[in-house]
Motif scaffolding. Structure first.
Motif, PDB file in Angstrom:
ATOM      1  N   ARG A  60       0.847  -1.199   0.000  1.00 18.11           N
ATOM      2  CA  ARG A  60       0.000   0.000   0.000  1.00 18.11           C
ATOM      3  C   ARG A  60       0.879   1.244   0.000  1.00 18.11           C
ATOM      4  N   PHE A  61       0.553   2.166  -0.901  1.00 17.25           N
ATOM      5  CA  PHE A  61       1.267   3.435  -0.932  1.00 17.25           C
ATOM      6  C   PHE A  61       0.379   4.495  -1.546  1.00 17.25           C
ATOM      7  N   ARG A  62       0.725   5.733  -1.275  1.00 23.99           N
ATOM      8  CA  ARG A  62      -0.029   6.867  -1.801  1.00 23.99           C
ATOM      9  C   ARG A  62       0.864   8.087  -1.809  1.00 23.99           C
ATOM     10  N   GLY A  63       0.509   9.056  -2.663  1.00 21.50           N
ATOM     11  CA  GLY A  63       1.240  10.306  -2.703  1.00 21.50           C
ATOM     12  C   GLY A  63       0.855  11.126  -3.907  1.00 21.50           C
ATOM     13  N   PRO A  64       1.312  12.353  -3.942  1.00 26.86           N
ATOM     14  CA  PRO A  64       1.061  13.202  -5.107  1.00 26.86           C
ATOM     15  C   PRO A  64       1.713  12.602  -6.356  1.00 26.86           C
ATOM     16  N   CYS A  65       1.034  12.743  -7.458  1.00 33.62           N
ATOM     17  CA  CYS A  65       1.471  12.155  -8.723  1.00 33.62           C
ATOM     18  C   CYS A  65       2.539  12.999  -9.415  1.00 33.62           C
ATOM     19  N   SER A  66       3.542  12.308  -9.946  1.00 31.97           N
ATOM     20  CA  SER A  66       4.498  12.878 -10.887  1.00 31.97           C
ATOM     21  C   SER A  66       4.506  11.905 -12.051  1.00 31.97           C
TER      22      SER A  66
ATOM     23  N   VAL B 210      -2.298   9.722  -6.005  1.00 33.27           N
ATOM     24  CA  VAL B 210      -2.354   8.340  -6.463  1.00 33.27           C
ATOM     25  C   VAL B 210      -2.366   7.458  -5.216  1.00 33.27           C
ATOM     26  N   VAL B 211      -3.272   6.471  -5.213  1.00 35.21           N
ATOM     27  CA  VAL B 211      -3.363   5.526  -4.111  1.00 35.21           C
ATOM     28  C   VAL B 211      -3.304   4.122  -4.706  1.00 35.21           C
ATOM     29  N   ALA B 212      -2.488   3.262  -4.123  1.00 37.65           N
ATOM     30  CA  ALA B 212      -2.389   1.873  -4.574  1.00 37.65           C
ATOM     31  C   ALA B 212      -2.471   0.959  -3.369  1.00 37.65           C
ATOM     32  N   ASP B 213      -3.195  -0.129  -3.553  1.00 38.73           N
ATOM     33  CA  ASP B 213      -3.230  -1.173  -2.537  1.00 38.73           C
ATOM     34  C   ASP B 213      -3.398  -2.521  -3.220  1.00 38.73           C
ATOM     35  N   GLU B 214      -3.775  -3.530  -2.466  1.00 39.12           N
ATOM     36  CA  GLU B 214      -3.878  -4.880  -2.999  1.00 39.12           C
ATOM     37  C   GLU B 214      -4.953  -5.012  -4.083  1.00 39.12           C
TER      38      GLU B 214
END
Length: 171
Positions: A37-43, A151-155
């Protein structure tokens, strides 16, 4: 709408809380990183077969951002491997989403970095300059990833929040 912190990293809960504010990427990403799992502003980066553009991007201070790479034009070689993954960690990137291939998957899995990609290969980029473009709108899997969006990513998925988190928290 304010999103409670308890669901901040669940893509399903973010979608349920505000379906019109969440864009779900339809590409079949596979988890290759050490962080599920991670998230952050997009580049963003539209990759070429010149690895220097990706190396330059992950050499910048990441400041918790997620680098989204459109590598579909270079489908015969990897956009990211263990050395660039280590550089991303050292420079504070939260994750890298690659619409393309990675290599050194076992080493990437050992890094404290979120990594999503479409597959793996042993082939490295060969350095032909293909004209990489940085921090431009990138359309992948039905989602327009724009610099600064979260952007948010998980399983379950990779998503982009259509509004900034600051806007989402306003009444």
């Amino acid at each position: 709408m304010s999103v409670p912190e308890s669901i901040a990293t669940s893509t399903a809960d973010l979608f349920d809380a505000d379906p019109s504010g969440v864009a779900v990427c339809a590409l079949p990403f596979i988890d290759y990183g050490g962080r599920a799992r991670f998230r952050g502003p997009c580049s963003t980066l539209v990759a070429s077969d010149d690895p220097s553009a990706i190396a330059q991007a992950v050499s910048e201070p990441g400041e918790g951002r997620v680098l989204v790479i459109d590598g579909l034009a270079v489908a015969d070689c990897a956009c990211l491997g263990d050395m660039l993954g280590r550089r991303a960690v050292d420079n504070g990137w939260a994750g890298v989403v690659v619409a393309g291939l990675v290599r050194d998957s076992a080493a990437l899995a050992a890094l404290p970095l979120g990594v999503r990609a479409l597959g793996t290969t042993a082939r490295r980029p060969f350095g032909r300059d293909g004209g990489a473009a940085r921090d431009v709108s990138v359309n992948l899997g039905g989602v327009t990833f724009e610099p600064g969006l979260t952007v948010v990513a998980d399983e379950d998925a990779v998503i982009a929040l259509r509004r900034s988190e600051t806007d989402r928290c306003r009444p």
